[in-house]
Design an enzyme around this catalytic site. Structure first.
Site, PDB file in Angstrom:
ATOM      1  CE  LYS A 189      -1.849   2.851   2.863  1.00  0.00           C
ATOM      2  NZ  LYS A 189      -1.906   4.041   1.999  1.00  0.00           N
ATOM      3  CB  THR A 246       1.146   6.125  11.442  1.00  0.00           C
ATOM      4  OG1 THR A 246       0.970   7.486  11.075  1.00  0.00           O
ATOM      5  CG2 THR A 246       0.205   5.259  10.662  1.00  0.00           C
ATOM      6  N   GLY A 247       2.794   4.592  13.655  1.00  0.00           N
ATOM      7  CA  GLY A 247       3.434   3.355  14.123  1.00  0.00           C
ATOM      8  C   GLY A 247       2.846   2.893  15.447  1.00  0.00           C
ATOM      9  CB  CYS A 298      12.921   9.133   8.333  1.00  0.00           C
ATOM     10  SG  CYS A 298      13.996   8.111   7.328  1.00  0.00           S
ATOM     11  CD  GLU A 399       9.733  12.931  11.394  1.00  0.00           C
ATOM     12  OE1 GLU A 399       8.587  12.454  11.563  1.00  0.00           O
ATOM     13  OE2 GLU A 399      10.642  12.330  10.812  1.00  0.00           O
TER      14      GLU A 399
HETATM   15  P1  NAD Z   1       2.225   8.381   7.782  1.00  0.00           P
HETATM   16  O1  NAD Z   1       2.526   7.621   9.030  1.00  0.00           O
HETATM   17  O2  NAD Z   1       1.174   9.407   7.820  1.00  0.00           O
HETATM   18  O3  NAD Z   1       1.809   7.388   6.607  1.00  0.00           O
HETATM   19  C1  NAD Z   1       2.636   6.308   6.221  1.00  0.00           C
HETATM   20  C2  NAD Z   1       1.769   5.225   5.583  1.00  0.00           C
HETATM   21  O4  NAD Z   1       0.906   4.691   6.578  1.00  0.00           O
HETATM   22  C3  NAD Z   1       0.862   5.755   4.464  1.00  0.00           C
HETATM   23  O5  NAD Z   1       0.790   4.782   3.443  1.00  0.00           O
HETATM   24  C4  NAD Z   1      -0.481   5.880   5.168  1.00  0.00           C
HETATM   25  O6  NAD Z   1      -1.573   5.782   4.296  1.00  0.00           O
HETATM   26  C5  NAD Z   1      -0.436   4.701   6.125  1.00  0.00           C
HETATM   27  N1  NAD Z   1      -1.314   4.822   7.293  1.00  0.00           N
HETATM   28  C6  NAD Z   1      -1.768   5.942   7.892  1.00  0.00           C
HETATM   29  N2  NAD Z   1      -2.571   5.621   8.938  1.00  0.00           N
HETATM   30  C7  NAD Z   1      -2.602   4.285   8.992  1.00  0.00           C
HETATM   31  C8  NAD Z   1      -3.252   3.350   9.869  1.00  0.00           C
HETATM   32  N3  NAD Z   1      -4.027   3.751  10.873  1.00  0.00           N
HETATM   33  N4  NAD Z   1      -3.073   2.034   9.645  1.00  0.00           N
HETATM   34  C9  NAD Z   1      -2.288   1.609   8.639  1.00  0.00           C
HETATM   35  N5  NAD Z   1      -1.651   2.433   7.778  1.00  0.00           N
HETATM   36  C10 NAD Z   1      -1.798   3.756   7.963  1.00  0.00           C
HETATM   37  O7  NAD Z   1       3.617   8.987   7.297  1.00  0.00           O
HETATM   38  P2  NAD Z   1       3.878   9.961   6.075  1.00  0.00           P
HETATM   39  O8  NAD Z   1       3.399  11.322   6.455  1.00  0.00           O
HETATM   40  O9  NAD Z   1       3.405   9.329   4.830  1.00  0.00           O
HETATM   41  O10 NAD Z   1       5.468   9.933   6.037  1.00  0.00           O
HETATM   42  C11 NAD Z   1       6.277  10.708   6.828  1.00  0.00           C
HETATM   43  C12 NAD Z   1       6.780   9.942   8.030  1.00  0.00           C
HETATM   44  O11 NAD Z   1       7.462   8.764   7.619  1.00  0.00           O
HETATM   45  C13 NAD Z   1       7.782  10.737   8.823  1.00  0.00           C
HETATM   46  O12 NAD Z   1       7.505  10.616  10.182  1.00  0.00           O
HETATM   47  C14 NAD Z   1       9.110  10.069   8.501  1.00  0.00           C
HETATM   48  O13 NAD Z   1      10.095  10.232   9.475  1.00  0.00           O
HETATM   49  C15 NAD Z   1       8.685   8.647   8.336  1.00  0.00           C
HETATM   50  N6  NAD Z   1       9.678   7.904   7.569  1.00  0.00           N
HETATM   51  C16 NAD Z   1      10.494   7.040   8.241  1.00  0.00           C
HETATM   52  C17 NAD Z   1      11.489   6.367   7.541  1.00  0.00           C
HETATM   53  C18 NAD Z   1      12.425   5.420   8.237  1.00  0.00           C
HETATM   54  O14 NAD Z   1      13.081   4.651   7.548  1.00  0.00           O
HETATM   55  N7  NAD Z   1      12.507   5.423   9.550  1.00  0.00           N
HETATM   56  C19 NAD Z   1      11.638   6.570   6.175  1.00  0.00           C
HETATM   57  C20 NAD Z   1      10.781   7.457   5.531  1.00  0.00           C
HETATM   58  C21 NAD Z   1       9.795   8.129   6.248  1.00  0.00           C
END
Ligand code: NAD
Length: 506
Positions: A189, A246-247, A298, A399
């Site tokens: 996804k 989200t994590g 990130c 962040e």
């Molecule tokens: P996000 O957490 O909003 O979304 C990431 C993904 O999760 C998207 O596909 C989104 O649709 C999905 N998602 C959202 N809510 C969900 C739920 N309740 N259940 C399951 N899936 C869900 O993040 P973003 O805004 O797309 O990306 C930015 C973030 O990603 C930043 O915090 C960044 O630090 C992080 N990031 C981390 C790494 C790493 O390797 N540590 C790499 C790139 C980005």
């Protein structure tokens, strides 16, 4: 490498054609009949329309992945065949490198040189994991019994892959390559706003002749499609990259089915510069650390920790050079910083800049959206640097995920380490110093998974990527990233087959 406007359009699928998802080996529209418009963040223009999947679509994809793995033989597929498939995908992707790079730039906003780097990375990830596919090995044990005890590694099963928008191709590709190499079936996804390069990657995957159901792509929201992948008992593992908030939600939901999860989350990484650092290199990398990919990284060095005695010399030079960064549409020659990914995200970043000002930090440069001329149509924000920050400020702790740098100062090595570790995150960090022993001493005290000495950002597909503390659980990339998709099975073979004698009665 510059494309004329006409050529740029040729990279795109007609925005009137609704792009489909890939489920069970077929291109399908969602049963929702809903579509979503995909926008070029450099000018706000429509660049695509995609179908919007639902929980039902996710369930269909999961079902097909499950059937393919457990019933139709993928579970016993040959590693060498999977390696060959990955190599073929890598070759096709390499042939179409420029096209994929343009598409990524048009959808995400990043500069073409960064997009090209991403596609090259993706090609190498596929090759790296093609190589690893045939390498899992077990162990045998010398046990105190007439038993041959051993361990074998097996594919974990059905994997849900959920990725963000900042590296749309690379983040998904590294998980896809590792999971396929390990022998899993997958449901991917992408982020809602950046699905185009992944849809195109699946066009290549479609040409490879995978059995139906091994590889699936479901478009749609995190709230619906993502949440279904995490809660569905027929998904064996979730590999997630995204925000820490989200994590946390994912972890809670995954607990209901004791689902295995790996989480690559956010960061607020310190870039520590000692007074004895190579001055030019330290200034240069301080800029690169925060402003590459518009700060939407990130592992960005979003906190610059400067030794106090260096401040007067370092900061004016940093600000001078930040003001020289060439901003514009990522496909134009010589552009060094593109737009932020969306209007909504730009507003979040601008809001953080206001928070910084209200908290009492000193705005040293930038701070604004660019509204003049053609750039006013896109989501461009000036490189922004704050001084006079304190550790409790939100712009130091949270962040921002944009081109915003917070400078902190320290007097001693001990204080530098305390400040560096003083957030909830632990993704990355760097030290600049010409004293090798000091640099290593400090690095070893950082509670972070990815670190650098006298450089910032270089990472390699061969090495593990992931964070300490609230920056995540598990690792992507390298052999550690491969392990995430493997189960460990103990097998005990009786070498003396006779009754155990545990019960006396016969
Ligand atoms: P996000 O957490 O909003 O979304 C990431 C993904 O999760 C998207 O596909 C989104 O649709 C999905 N998602 C959202 N809510 C969900 C739920 N309740 N259940 C399951 N899936 C869900 O993040 P973003 O805004 O797309 O990306 C930015 C973030 O990603 C930043 O915090 C960044 O630090 C992080 N990031 C981390 C790494 C790493 O390797 N540590 C790499 C790139 C980005």
């Amino acid at each position: 490498m510059i494309l004329e406007t006409a050529d740029i359009k040729s990279v795109l699928t007609s925005s009137n054609t609704t792009q489909k998802m890939y489920i069970n080996g077929e291109w399908v529209l969602s049963e929702s009949n809903q579509t979503s418009k995909i926008v070029n963040p450099a000018n706000g223009e429509l660049i695509g329309t995609v179908t919007v999947g639902t929980e039902e679509d996710a369930k269909k994809a999961i079902e097909s992945a499950r059937k393919a793995f457990y019933e139709n033989g993928w579970m016993n597929s040959r590693a060498r065949d999977r390696a060959e498939l990955l190599l073929q995908i890598s070759n096709k992707l390499e042939e179409r490198k420029e096209e994929f790079a343009y598409l990524e730039t048009l959808n995400n906003g990043k500069t073409l040189r960064e997009s090209l780097g991403d596609v090259e990375d993706a090609v190498n990830q596929l090759r790296y994991y093609a190589g690893l596919a045939t390498k899992p090995h077990g162990q045998t044990y010398d046990v105190p019994d007439d038993i041959q005890a051993m361990v074998v590694r097996e594919a974990i099963g059905v994997v849900g892959i959920i990725v963000p928008w900042n590296y749309p191709l690379v983040m998904a590709n590294q998980k896809i390559a590792a999971a396929i190499a390990a022998g899993c079936s997958i449901v991917v996804k992408p982020a809602e706003i950046t699905p185009l390069s992944l849809i195109r990657l699946f066009e290549i995957i479609d040409e490879m002749g995978f059995p139906p159901g091994i590889v699936n792509l479901v478009l749609g929201s995190g709230r619906k499609v993502g949440a279904e992948l995490v809660s569905n008992p027929n998904v064996d593992k979730i590999s997630f990259t995204g925000g820490t908030d989200t994590g946390i939600k994912l972890m809670k939901s995954a607990a209901d089915t004791v689902k295995k999860i790996s989480l690559e989350l956010g960061g607020k990484s310190p870039n520590i510069v000692f007074a004895d650092a190579d001055f030019d290199a330290a200034v240069d990398y301080a800029l690169y650390a925060i402003f590459a990919n518009q700060g939407q990284v990130c592992s960005a060095g979003s906190r610059l920790l400067l030794e106090e005695s260096l401040y007067e010399k370092f900061v004016p030079e940093l600000v001078r050079r930040a003001k020289m960064i060439k901003i514009g549409p990522g496909w134009n020659d010589g552009i060094e910083m593109g737009p932020l990914v969306s209007e909504a995200h730009m507003n979040t970043v601008l809001n953080y800049i206001e928070i910084g000002k209200n908290e009492g930090a000193t705005l040293l440069c930038g701070g604004n959206r660019i509204i003049e001329g053609d750039l006013g149509k896109g989501y461009f924000v000036e490189p922004t640097i704050f001084g006079d920050t304190t550790p409790d400020m939100r712009i130091v702790q949270e962040e921002i995920f944009g081109p915003v740098l917070a400078i902190q100062t320290f007097k001693t090595e001990k204080e530098a380490i305390e400040l560096a570790n003083g957030t909830a995150f632990g993704l990355a960090g760097a030290v600049f110093s010409q004293d090798g022993a000091k640099a290593q001493r400090v690095i070893r005290q950082l509670r972070a998974g990815i670190t650098w000495i006298n450089t910032y950002h270089p990472t390699f597909n061969e090495a593990p990527w992931g964070g300490y503390k609230q920056s995540g659980i598990g690792r992507d990339l390298g052999t550690y990233g491969f392990e995430e998709y493997l189960e460990t099975k103990q097998i005990n073979i009786n070498l003396k087959v006779e009754p155990s004698g545990f019960f006396e009665g016969k």
